[in-house]
Motif scaffolding. Structure first.
Motif, PDB file in Angstrom:
ATOM      1  N   ASP A   1      36.594  39.126  43.036  1.00  0.00           N
ATOM      2  CA  ASP A   1      37.970  39.158  42.921  1.00  0.00           C
ATOM      3  C   ASP A   1      38.750  39.136  44.232  1.00  0.00           C
ATOM      4  O   ASP A   1      38.084  39.233  45.100  1.00  0.00           O
ATOM      5  CB  ASP A   1      38.357  40.448  42.160  1.00  0.00           C
ATOM      6  CG  ASP A   1      37.784  40.468  40.672  1.00  0.00           C
ATOM      7  OD1 ASP A   1      37.855  39.496  39.975  1.00  0.00           O
ATOM      8  OD2 ASP A   1      37.283  41.563  40.304  1.00  0.00           O
ATOM      9  N   ILE A   2      39.993  38.836  43.981  1.00  0.00           N
ATOM     10  CA  ILE A   2      40.889  38.994  45.364  1.00  0.00           C
ATOM     11  C   ILE A   2      40.989  40.552  45.714  1.00  0.00           C
ATOM     12  O   ILE A   2      41.067  41.307  44.789  1.00  0.00           O
ATOM     13  CB  ILE A   2      42.037  38.130  45.147  1.00  0.00           C
ATOM     14  CG1 ILE A   2      42.261  36.840  45.057  1.00  0.00           C
ATOM     15  CG2 ILE A   2      43.299  38.762  46.163  1.00  0.00           C
ATOM     16  CD1 ILE A   2      41.569  36.228  46.278  1.00  0.00           C
TER      17      ILE A   2
ATOM     18  N   GLY B   1      43.681  35.969  39.882  1.00  0.00           N
ATOM     19  CA  GLY B   1      42.950  36.993  40.800  1.00  0.00           C
ATOM     20  C   GLY B   1      41.490  37.059  40.987  1.00  0.00           C
ATOM     21  O   GLY B   1      40.951  37.807  41.499  1.00  0.00           O
ATOM     22  N   ARG B   2      40.984  36.009  40.484  1.00  0.00           N
ATOM     23  CA  ARG B   2      39.483  35.915  40.183  1.00  0.00           C
ATOM     24  C   ARG B   2      38.986  34.707  41.273  1.00  0.00           C
ATOM     25  O   ARG B   2      39.674  33.622  41.021  1.00  0.00           O
ATOM     26  CB  ARG B   2      38.904  35.962  38.856  1.00  0.00           C
ATOM     27  CG  ARG B   2      39.286  37.062  37.945  1.00  0.00           C
ATOM     28  CD  ARG B   2      38.834  36.925  36.650  1.00  0.00           C
ATOM     29  NE  ARG B   2      37.737  37.995  36.693  1.00  0.00           N
ATOM     30  CZ  ARG B   2      36.556  38.033  35.875  1.00  0.00           C
ATOM     31  NH1 ARG B   2      36.611  37.524  34.924  1.00  0.00           N
ATOM     32  NH2 ARG B   2      35.605  38.915  36.030  1.00  0.00           N
ATOM     33  N   VAL B   3      38.068  34.988  42.086  1.00  0.00           N
ATOM     34  CA  VAL B   3      37.559  33.893  42.819  1.00  0.00           C
ATOM     35  C   VAL B   3      36.376  33.094  42.099  1.00  0.00           C
ATOM     36  O   VAL B   3      35.406  33.934  41.564  1.00  0.00           O
ATOM     37  CB  VAL B   3      37.095  34.515  44.342  1.00  0.00           C
ATOM     38  CG1 VAL B   3      36.565  33.449  45.131  1.00  0.00           C
ATOM     39  CG2 VAL B   3      38.104  35.235  44.979  1.00  0.00           C
TER      40      VAL B   3
ATOM     41  N   SER C   1      31.519  47.978  42.398  1.00  0.00           N
ATOM     42  CA  SER C   1      30.650  47.252  41.856  1.00  0.00           C
ATOM     43  C   SER C   1      30.979  45.606  41.992  1.00  0.00           C
ATOM     44  O   SER C   1      30.086  44.815  41.788  1.00  0.00           O
ATOM     45  CB  SER C   1      30.228  47.384  40.464  1.00  0.00           C
ATOM     46  OG  SER C   1      31.599  47.243  39.512  1.00  0.00           O
ATOM     47  N   ALA C   2      32.128  45.422  42.194  1.00  0.00           N
ATOM     48  CA  ALA C   2      32.688  43.927  42.135  1.00  0.00           C
ATOM     49  C   ALA C   2      32.751  43.631  43.829  1.00  0.00           C
ATOM     50  O   ALA C   2      32.879  44.409  44.523  1.00  0.00           O
ATOM     51  CB  ALA C   2      34.114  44.023  41.762  1.00  0.00           C
ATOM     52  N   THR C   3      32.593  42.309  43.909  1.00  0.00           N
ATOM     53  CA  THR C   3      32.702  41.797  45.080  1.00  0.00           C
ATOM     54  C   THR C   3      34.214  41.321  45.288  1.00  0.00           C
ATOM     55  O   THR C   3      34.675  40.598  44.610  1.00  0.00           O
ATOM     56  CB  THR C   3      31.831  40.488  45.391  1.00  0.00           C
ATOM     57  OG1 THR C   3      30.648  41.207  45.055  1.00  0.00           O
ATOM     58  CG2 THR C   3      31.715  39.986  46.729  1.00  0.00           C
TER      59      THR C   3
END
Length: 147
Positions: A98-99, A47-49, A23-25
């Motif tokens: 996220d990374i 760790g989040r973009v 579900s995350a990119t």
């Protein structure tokens, strides 16, 4: 942006498949590094973009501060400044993904996974050498006593 999104499964260091939240990119650091200009400015915090392009003119520290951190992991700088809880809350509106959790050893980032799978190889030679020297020492000392 299909090239920037990562796959849903990755092979772990133990050789087993591990599930990744689909579900995350996910973005790789290489993809974030390409977004480092006034036209498109991304950065990584914990760790989040974040795409902070539209925040450039509003940033209290000025756009230069964000440009210095563009395309890289800005976690340390973000924490060093001591951002308020309001600033941390504001980050949520710029979050884009996220990374990617599968990391490479060659990546130059705090998120680079430190592998231990070859760690044993660094210890085998000294241990074998020490055992061999121990046996040689005992052999020569027992030979000199019997002569």
């Amino acid at each position: 942006m299909s090239g920037s999104m990562a796959t849903a499964e990755a092979s772990g260091s133990d050789g087993k498949e591990q599930e990744v939240d689909t579900s995350a990119t996910y973005y790789r650091l290489e993809e974030v590094a390409k977004r480092n200009s006034l036209k498109e400015l991304w950065l990584v915090i914990h760790g989040r973009v974040y795409d902070v392009t539209r925040f450039l003119n509003e940033h209290p520290g000025g756009e230069e501060v964000l440009l210095e951190q563009a395309g890289v992991d800005a976690s340390e700088s973000f924490e060093d400044v001591g951002h308020s809880s309001d600033a941390r809350e504001m980050l949520k509106q710029y979050y884009i993904g996220d990374i990617h959790p599968v990391r490479t050893i060659t990546a130059r980032s705090p998120y680079a996974e430190k592998t231990t799978e070859h760690c044993w190889a660094y210890w085998i030679l000294p241990i074998v050498g020490a055992v061999l020297l121990g046996f040689l020492y005992r052999y020569y000392t027992s030979e000199s006593k019997s002569s």
